[in-house]
Design a protein around this motif. Structure first.
Motif, mmCIF file in Angstrom:
data_model
loop_
_atom_site.group_PDB
_atom_site.id
_atom_site.type_symbol
_atom_site.label_atom_id
_atom_site.label_comp_id
_atom_site.label_asym_id
_atom_site.label_seq_id
_atom_site.Cartn_x
_atom_site.Cartn_y
_atom_site.Cartn_z
ATOM 1 N N LEU A 1 0.830 -1.193 0.000
ATOM 2 C CA LEU A 1 0.000 0.000 0.000
ATOM 3 C C LEU A 1 0.870 1.252 0.000
ATOM 4 O O LEU A 1 1.742 1.414 0.847
ATOM 5 N N ILE A 2 0.626 2.145 -0.964
ATOM 6 C CA ILE A 2 1.354 3.409 -1.067
ATOM 7 C C ILE A 2 0.535 4.539 -0.449
ATOM 8 O O ILE A 2 1.042 5.352 0.302
ATOM 9 N N GLY A 3 -0.745 4.600 -0.775
ATOM 10 C CA GLY A 3 -1.603 5.650 -0.244
ATOM 11 C C GLY A 3 -2.912 5.721 -0.994
ATOM 12 O O GLY A 3 -3.296 4.778 -1.679
ATOM 13 N N LYS A 4 -3.599 6.873 -0.872
ATOM 14 C CA LYS A 4 -4.863 7.054 -1.590
ATOM 15 C C LYS A 4 -4.846 8.396 -2.308
ATOM 16 O O LYS A 4 -4.164 9.340 -1.896
ATOM 17 N N ILE A 5 -5.615 8.484 -3.392
ATOM 18 C CA ILE A 5 -5.647 9.676 -4.228
ATOM 19 C C ILE A 5 -6.463 10.767 -3.552
ATOM 20 O O ILE A 5 -7.618 10.562 -3.205
ATOM 21 N N LEU A 6 -5.821 11.941 -3.368
ATOM 22 C CA LEU A 6 -6.505 13.109 -2.815
ATOM 23 C C LEU A 6 -6.916 14.093 -3.902
ATOM 24 O O LEU A 6 -7.923 14.782 -3.778
ATOM 25 N N GLU A 7 -6.103 14.168 -4.962
ATOM 26 C CA GLU A 7 -6.366 15.143 -6.023
ATOM 27 C C GLU A 7 -5.794 14.619 -7.334
ATOM 28 O O GLU A 7 -4.741 13.983 -7.345
ATOM 29 N N ILE A 8 -6.492 14.877 -8.427
ATOM 30 C CA ILE A 8 -6.031 14.501 -9.757
ATOM 31 C C ILE A 8 -5.799 15.792 -10.534
ATOM 32 O O ILE A 8 -6.676 16.652 -10.601
ATOM 33 N N ILE A 9 -4.603 15.937 -11.094
ATOM 34 C CA ILE A 9 -4.227 17.158 -11.807
ATOM 35 C C ILE A 9 -4.028 16.824 -13.283
ATOM 36 O O ILE A 9 -3.198 15.983 -13.620
ATOM 37 N N GLU A 10 -4.793 17.477 -14.130
ATOM 38 C CA GLU A 10 -4.645 17.332 -15.573
ATOM 39 C C GLU A 10 -3.676 18.409 -16.047
ATOM 40 O O GLU A 10 -3.875 19.588 -15.775
ATOM 41 N N ALA A 11 -2.624 18.016 -16.752
ATOM 42 C CA ALA A 11 -1.639 18.967 -17.259
ATOM 43 C C ALA A 11 -2.175 19.640 -18.520
ATOM 44 O O ALA A 11 -3.200 19.239 -19.065
#
Length: 66
Positions: free
Chosen positions: A29-39
């Protein structure tokens, strides 16, 4: 972290190691997604994660090398 454009990301998804590449075993387990950023270009995306480990509370770390 490379995120393929066809990957379906959802906030709160958990991220684990894949095992591909042979460095880390699958399922850590690394973590969980808090935010998704589109470039600006359509091929780049980034995700901000909440890590599974609070690194500020680590006192001892074991490093295993070949």
């Amino acid at each position: 972290m490379y995120i393929p454009t066809e990957a379906d990301l959802v906030l709160e998804d958990t991220i684990e190691t894949s095992g591909i590449g042979g460095i880390y075993p699958k399922g850590i387990l690394i973590g969980k997604i808090l935010e998704i950023i589109e470039a600006k270009n359509i091929t780049d995306r980034y995700a901000i994660l909440q890590t599974a480990v609070d690194f500020s509370k680590l006192e001892t770390v074991l490093v295993i090398a070949k």
